[in-house]
Each structure stands twice: as C-alpha cells, then as structure tokens.
Design an enzyme around this catalytic site. Structure first.
Site, PDB file in Angstrom:
ATOM      1  N   GLY A  22     -43.151 -34.278  -3.267  1.00  0.00           N
ATOM      2  CA  GLY A  22     -41.711 -34.477  -3.128  1.00  0.00           C
ATOM      3  C   GLY A  22     -41.258 -34.487  -1.683  1.00  0.00           C
ATOM      4  N   ALA A  23     -42.051 -35.096  -0.808  1.00  0.00           N
ATOM      5  CA  ALA A  23     -41.810 -34.987   0.628  1.00  0.00           C
ATOM      6  C   ALA A  23     -41.005 -36.142   1.204  1.00  0.00           C
ATOM      7  CB  ALA A  23     -43.148 -34.878   1.372  1.00  0.00           C
ATOM      8  N   ASN A  24     -40.392 -36.962   0.361  1.00  0.00           N
ATOM      9  CA  ASN A  24     -39.607 -38.072   0.896  1.00  0.00           C
ATOM     10  C   ASN A  24     -38.182 -37.651   1.226  1.00  0.00           C
ATOM     11  OD1 ASN A  24     -39.593 -38.132  -2.178  1.00  0.00           O
ATOM     12  ND2 ASN A  24     -37.778 -39.385  -1.726  1.00  0.00           N
ATOM     13  N   GLY A  26     -35.202 -33.955   1.460  1.00  0.00           N
ATOM     14  CA  GLY A  26     -34.911 -32.540   1.325  1.00  0.00           C
ATOM     15  C   GLY A  26     -35.905 -31.601   1.972  1.00  0.00           C
ATOM     16  N   ILE A  27     -36.165 -30.485   1.276  1.00  0.00           N
ATOM     17  CA  ILE A  27     -37.038 -29.426   1.787  1.00  0.00           C
ATOM     18  C   ILE A  27     -38.435 -29.957   2.099  1.00  0.00           C
ATOM     19  CG2 ILE A  27     -38.103 -27.209   1.239  1.00  0.00           C
ATOM     20  CD1 ILE A  27     -35.074 -27.101   1.564  1.00  0.00           C
ATOM     21  N   GLY A  28     -38.976 -30.765   1.187  1.00  0.00           N
ATOM     22  CA  GLY A  28     -40.320 -31.292   1.376  1.00  0.00           C
ATOM     23  C   GLY A  28     -40.431 -32.169   2.609  1.00  0.00           C
ATOM     24  N   TYR A 178     -34.287 -24.603 -16.344  1.00  0.00           N
ATOM     25  CA  TYR A 178     -34.629 -24.607 -14.925  1.00  0.00           C
ATOM     26  C   TYR A 178     -35.127 -23.228 -14.504  1.00  0.00           C
ATOM     27  CZ  TYR A 178     -34.249 -25.037  -9.847  1.00  0.00           C
ATOM     28  OH  TYR A 178     -34.523 -25.036  -8.497  1.00  0.00           O
TER      29      TYR A 178
END
Length: 305
Positions: A22-24, A26-28, A178
């Site tokens: 999920g690095a595209n 936000g946090i990632g 969640y």
C-alpha cells in the site's frame, strides 16, 4: 529511549531491501519515501500499478538515483498474493523489511475474491499469507523485521469472534469489523514473534499512526469525517508524521521483537513515536494461537517456523 524521534533519526539503509504494501499513498508512501532516501532498495507493493509508478516517480524526483520498483499486489485475492510472493521471491534473494501497511477502513459489508469479510481479508488474512510466503527470505537476514500496521481502533472490538470471523451471523458493523481486523494485526504480530524468538534473526513489530490525514478515512461516517476536518490541527497529523511509528518500528536499532509503536501525544492521537501498550486481549496467547490456526486454514499458507 529517544522521545522526540523523527525521520532524521532513521539510520543508513544502504544494502537493505524493503517491501512496503500500500505504498502508493498515505503512510506507506511516506515510509517508503524515507527508506529510499536513506538508501534502501524499496518495492512498492500496490494494487494499482499505475498509481504505484507515479508514486515511484515522486520518490525518485525527491531522491534522484533512489532504487524504487513496483510490484502488483491485490490483498483481496489470495491468487494475487501468491503470484506477487512468487515474483518477489524470484527477484529478491533477501528481504530486510516487510512492512504490512495496506488496508481498508470502515468499508460497507463486502467480501474479498476468496469470500472473506473485506476488512479482515484485506487487513489481516492477505498480509498473513504474504508474510508466510516471503518469510524464508528474511529468517537468516540479520536485523530483518516484519512490521505490521495496526490501529487504535483495535480497542473497539474487545475480542475476535472465531466462530463468526466473516460476520455472517451477526448484524454487520463496519466499525466493529475494522476493529477486529486491527486486533488481528496485533495478535498476528505477537504470535509471530513468539514463534520466531530464539530461532531466527527476524523480529515482528507493530505500529499505529494515531490519526493521520490520509485517504483511509473516506469510508468513515459523515460525522466522523466532519469532526476530523473541523478539529484537524488538534487531533490529527500529516501523513509524514503518521508514518513515524512505522519507520521507528522498522529501523530504530533499539526496537525489540513484540513491541508496539505509536504517537506519544494525548490518547496517542498524534505526536512523536514511542513504544505504546495495546489492549489486554491482544496479548492473550490462546487467542493468538487460535487465530493463527484459523488463518492458516483460511489462506492455506503455513509458515517456515
């Protein structure tokens, strides 16, 4: 321990290989950006490879010469997880950091391609399978770490209902589901550390970002989005600050296996990253083992430990 730790404290990462899901955005993205700037070879493992390529271009624009590549990974599909793991195993003889960051939050009731409740399937089961399939590339690598991103929301769900993991019998709660997935992230981390302790060079660590201004809240209730927007400076922090607990868990030489990092401010909403405590339930070894067994059965993935 340094209680004002920042990205400037990330040590040199030359020669290290980091896979960040999920690095595209936000946090990632922010974590990957810092790791690449410190010299790591970073793999952006993302569902949308076009967005991943744009993210890689932003990182190399900020750090010319940075070693950043993109790997397709759809955590809602075990076939995709297996394919991605196979490609990464072919490309990478070693992995120093696996950062299980990708996730969904407060989504309407839905399922993954394998029929798992969407939030549990994406946030926990997909990462469980990915970790199991890549772990042998890490076990003999000195200083290697599996970092899994949880959330303060793990306290919302007091326990994991192993008899109804997929929310098929209960009225569906997007908040409860969640919370369950984030509690699962912690129980997975602690049980993984138990299994590796004294047997491997790898450690398992968890982190949470507090409240960070990212796209993840888009499925939150209207009132939650409104409150966060109205009180944003008081209760949340930018994504680059939200990434600091993850970065500290991944790189600080003082980190030990089984620890959990989050912001040190009021209610852990924002602030410098420090070691924090998770719920009593997250530390229950019996529940950890039962969740592990259920996760193996659901994913068909067993670990080389």
């Amino acid at each position: 321990m340094n209680d004002k730790w920042t990205a400037e404290d990330v040590p040199d990462q030359q020669g290290r290989v980091a896979v960040v899901t999920g690095a595209n955005t936000g946090i990632g993205f922010e974590a990957a950006k810092v790791l690449a700037a410190r010299g790591a070879s970073v793999v952006l493992a993302v569902r949308d490879t076009d967005k991943g390529k744009r993210a890689a271009n932003r990182i190399t624009a900020a750090t010319p010469g940075a070693d950043v590549t993109v790997q397709h990974l759809d955590l809602t599909s075990l076939d995709s997880v297996r394919a991605a793991a196979g490609e990464l195993r072919t490309r990478l003889p070693r992995i120093d950091l696996l950062i299980n960051n990708a996730g969904v939050m407060y989504t309407p009731k839905g399922t993954t391609r394998d029929g798992f409740e969407l939030q549990l399937g994406t946030n926990h089961l997909g990462h469980f399978a990915l970790t199991g399939l890549l772990l042998d590339r890490m076990l003999t690598v000195e200083g290697s770490r599996v970092v899994t991103v949880s959330s303060m929301a793990h306290r919302i769900q007091a326990s994991i209902d192993l008899d109804d993991l997929q929310w098929e019998r209960r009225p569906y709660s997007r908040v409860g589901a969640y919370g369950q997935s984030k509690l699962a992230n912690l129980e997975f981390t602690y049980q993984l550390q138990r299994r590796m302790a004294g047997k491997a060079s790898t450690i398992a660590v968890a982190a949470h970002p507090g409240i960070a201004s990212t796209e993840l809240i888009r499925n939150s209730a209207f009132v939650v989005r409104t409150l966060i927007k109205a009180f944003n400076p008081l209760i949340s922090q930018p994504a680059d600050r939200g990434a600091l607990p993850t970065l500290r868990a991944a790189t600080d030489p003082g980190v030990r296996g089984g620890e959990y990092y989050g912001p040190r401010g009021f209610q852990e909403l924002k602030g410098y990253p420090v070691r924090v405590r998770s719920s009593e339930q997250s530390h229950d070894p019996t529940m950890q083992r039962r969740l592990w067994t259920a996760s193996e059965e659901l994913t068909g993935v067993t670990f080389p430990i």
